[in-house]
Design a protein around this motif. Structure first.
Motif, PDB file in Angstrom:
ATOM      1  N   HIS A  65       0.806  -1.269  -0.076  1.00 13.32           N
ATOM      2  CA  HIS A  65       0.143  -0.013  -0.111  1.00 13.32           C
ATOM      3  C   HIS A  65       0.947   1.195   0.027  1.00 13.32           C
ATOM      4  O   HIS A  65       0.468   2.202  -0.267  1.00 13.32           O
ATOM      5  N   TYR A  73      -5.081   7.248   0.714  1.00 13.71           N
ATOM      6  CA  TYR A  73      -6.098   6.564   1.612  1.00 13.71           C
ATOM      7  C   TYR A  73      -6.907   7.487   2.491  1.00 13.71           C
ATOM      8  O   TYR A  73      -7.747   6.900   3.146  1.00 13.71           O
ATOM      9  N   LYS A 127      -6.101  -0.848   4.093  1.00 13.15           N
ATOM     10  CA  LYS A 127      -5.158  -0.160   2.979  1.00 13.15           C
ATOM     11  C   LYS A 127      -4.575  -1.068   2.016  1.00 13.15           C
ATOM     12  O   LYS A 127      -4.467  -0.993   0.753  1.00 13.15           O
ATOM     13  N   GLN A 128      -3.876  -2.290   2.576  1.00 13.94           N
ATOM     14  CA  GLN A 128      -3.223  -3.500   1.867  1.00 13.94           C
ATOM     15  C   GLN A 128      -4.235  -3.875   0.727  1.00 13.94           C
ATOM     16  O   GLN A 128      -4.041  -4.293  -0.257  1.00 13.94           O
ATOM     17  N   PHE A 131      -5.372  -1.347  -2.095  1.00 17.94           N
ATOM     18  CA  PHE A 131      -4.298  -1.363  -3.072  1.00 17.94           C
ATOM     19  C   PHE A 131      -4.311  -2.850  -3.756  1.00 17.94           C
ATOM     20  O   PHE A 131      -4.030  -2.722  -5.097  1.00 17.94           O
TER      21      PHE A 131
END
Length: 187
Positions: A65, A73, A127-128, A131
Motif C-alpha cells: 500500500h 487513503y 489499505k493493503q 491497493f
C-alpha cells in the motif's frame, strides 16, 4: 522463514504476470474468433483471478500500500463513499463475504481482534487490501478496452462485470471500513 515466504509469493506473482500476459497474447493472436458464452466467461474469470493475484501475493508479505501516497487513503468525502456503497449494493457483497469466507471467528480475528491496537492493524490491512484490488481494477479495465479493439465484445463484458464485483466492490468496502475505523479512533 519470512524471507522464504516473501520470495515464494513474489515468484507466484511473477508467474501470474507471465501467465496473464501469455493468455491475453494468445487470445489476440488468434484474432477475432467467436468465443461462446462459457468460454468468454471462463477466460474473463481466469484473467481477473490472475491479474488480481499479481497484486495480492506481494501484498500478503510486503507493505504494498505504500506504493501510493498516504493522501490517497485519506477519505476526503465520506458521504460520496457511502453513497456509492449504497447505490452499488456493496453491503450485500459484504454479507456474502461474511457468509462464505469471513464468517468463521478465526478468519475475522486475522483482521480485527477487538482491541484498539487491532483497529490500527485493521486500518493497515484495509489499505493493503484496497491497493491489492485497485491495481488490478485499473489493469483489467485496460485489458477490457484492449478486448474491445480486438473485437471480443462478450469477453470484454464479462471481464468488466467480474472486475467490478471482484475489485471495485472491495475497494469501496475497504474505504467504508476506514470511515468507520476513523469514527471510532476519533472518539
Amino acid at each position: 522463514m519470512n524471507i522464504i515466504k516473501q520470495i515464494i509469493f513474489i515468484l507466484l506473482s511473477l508467474f501470474l504476470l507471465y501467465f496473464s500476459f501469455t493468455t491475453i497474447r494468445q487470445i489476440v493472436l488468434y484474432g477475432p474468433v467467436q468465443l461462446g458464452f462459457g468460454e468468454s466467461f471462463f477466460l474473463a474469470f481466469l484473467i481477473n483471478l490472475c491479474v488480481t493475484g499479481i497484486f495480492a501475493f506481494p501484498g500478503f508479505v510486503l507493505p504494498t500500500h505504500r506504493i501510493l501516497p498516504n493522501g490517497y487513503y485519506a477519505i476526503k468525502n465520506p458521504s460520496k463513499v457511502m453513497k456509492w456503497y449504497r447505490i452499488l449494493g456493496v453491503e450485500y457483497f459484504q454479507k456474502l463475504l461474511m457468509l462464505f469466507f469471513w464468517g468463521r471467528k478465526a478468519n475475522r480475528k486475522k483482521f480485527f481482534d477487538g482491541t484498539k491496537s487491532g483497529l490500527k492493524n485493521f486500518n493497515y490491512l484495509s489499505k493493503q487490501s484496497e491497493f491489492g484490488h485497485l491495481g488490478p481494477f485499473i489493469i483489467i479495465l485496460l485489458i477490457a478496452i484492449f478486448f474491445i479493439f480486438s473485437s471480443y465484445l462478450l469477453l470484454m463484458i464479462f471481464t468488466v462485470l467480474i472486475n467490478f464485483i471482484g475489485n471495485l466492490y472491495p475497494v469501496i468496502l475497504q474505504r467504508y471500513h476506514r470511515i468507520r475505523i476513523g469514527k471510532i479512533l476519533s472518539n
